[in-house]
Motif scaffolding. Structure first.
Motif, short mmCIF file in Angstrom:
data_model
loop_
_atom_site.label_atom_id
_atom_site.label_comp_id
_atom_site.label_asym_id
_atom_site.label_seq_id
_atom_site.Cartn_x
_atom_site.Cartn_y
_atom_site.Cartn_z
N UNK A 82 42.43 39.96 50.59
CA UNK A 82 42.93 39.23 49.42
C UNK A 82 43.47 37.85 49.79
N UNK A 83 43.30 36.92 48.87
CA UNK A 83 43.92 35.60 49.00
C UNK A 83 45.35 35.75 48.48
N UNK A 84 46.33 35.31 49.28
CA UNK A 84 47.73 35.42 48.90
C UNK A 84 48.02 34.48 47.74
N UNK A 85 48.53 35.05 46.66
CA UNK A 85 48.92 34.23 45.50
C UNK A 85 50.30 34.65 45.03
N UNK A 86 51.10 35.05 45.99
CA UNK A 86 52.45 35.51 45.67
C UNK A 86 52.56 37.01 45.84
N UNK A 87 53.78 37.48 45.96
CA UNK A 87 54.06 38.90 46.17
C UNK A 87 53.53 39.73 45.01
N UNK A 88 52.72 40.72 45.35
CA UNK A 88 52.26 41.66 44.32
C UNK A 88 51.82 42.95 45.00
N UNK A 125 46.22 32.96 53.72
CA UNK A 125 47.68 32.77 53.67
C UNK A 125 48.52 34.01 53.38
N UNK A 126 47.99 35.21 53.65
CA UNK A 126 48.81 36.41 53.50
C UNK A 126 49.92 36.32 54.54
N UNK A 127 51.18 36.56 54.17
CA UNK A 127 52.26 36.47 55.16
C UNK A 127 52.01 37.40 56.35
N UNK A 128 52.09 36.84 57.54
CA UNK A 128 51.73 37.58 58.75
C UNK A 128 52.58 38.83 58.96
N UNK A 129 53.86 38.76 58.63
CA UNK A 129 54.72 39.93 58.83
C UNK A 129 54.33 41.07 57.90
#
Length: 170
Positions: A82-88, A125-129
């Motif tokens: 997934x492309x990161x588009x904010x927390x979900x 850009x998914x947060x690495x952590x």
């Protein structure tokens, strides 16, 4: 099932299968995807084109398998993160599905050793952590893990390597 952590270029890994963080077109791109297609050669692109001709694009969270061409692995499992588009919760589930569906393809193809890159943590850009937590949890909870001998998490950069090292308790 053994879980191994290494810092390396996934295109150099000798395994039954390496996983490609692909885009939905399956035709190569940047990052891991581009490196796998460049080093693996035309055989991978031809196999991806055959899959596209049969089923169309690969949806986010799904996975397909091809030859590894010139790579030292036997197969490449292509999965679309997934492309990161904010927390979900949807993003988290799609990323988990990448790992689960890749492992299912491994079991279906009698793959015993599989190597994963850090899916979606580059240009997506998914947060690495968060990605590290999801990857480790999904692999550990895989229902048929007794059929996989080894999972290798292959980190290209120090940041991902350190995050996995910490989360794996090493």
């Amino acid at each position: 099932m053994i879980i191994e952590l290494i810092k390396a270029d996934i295109t150099t890994i000798e395994a039954d299968a390496i996983v490609n963080a692909a885009n939905s077109s399956l035709l190569g791109g940047g990052g891991v995807d581009g490196a796998i297609h460049r080093k693996g050669g035309k055989a991978i692109l031809d196999a991806c084109m055959a899959i596209r001709n049969k089923q169309g694009k690969c949806d986010t969270g799904n996975a397909v398998i091809t030859t590894a061409g010139n790579l030292p692995a036997k197969y490449v499992i292509h999965t679309v993160g997934p492309v990161w588009n904010g927390e979900s919760e949807r993003n988290n589930e799609l990323l988990a599905a990448c790992y689960r569906n890749s492992l299912m393809l491994a079991v279906e193809n009698d793959i015993k050793v599989i190597a994963f890159p850090n899916i979606s943590t580059g240009i997506y850009h998914f947060p690495k952590d968060k990605a590290a937590e999801i990857a480790i949890r999904t692999v550990n909870n895989f229902a048929q893990k007794e059929k996989i001998e080894k999972v290798i998490f292959v980190c290209f950069d120090d940041k991902n390597y350190d995050l996995y090292l910490q989360r794996l308790g090493r």
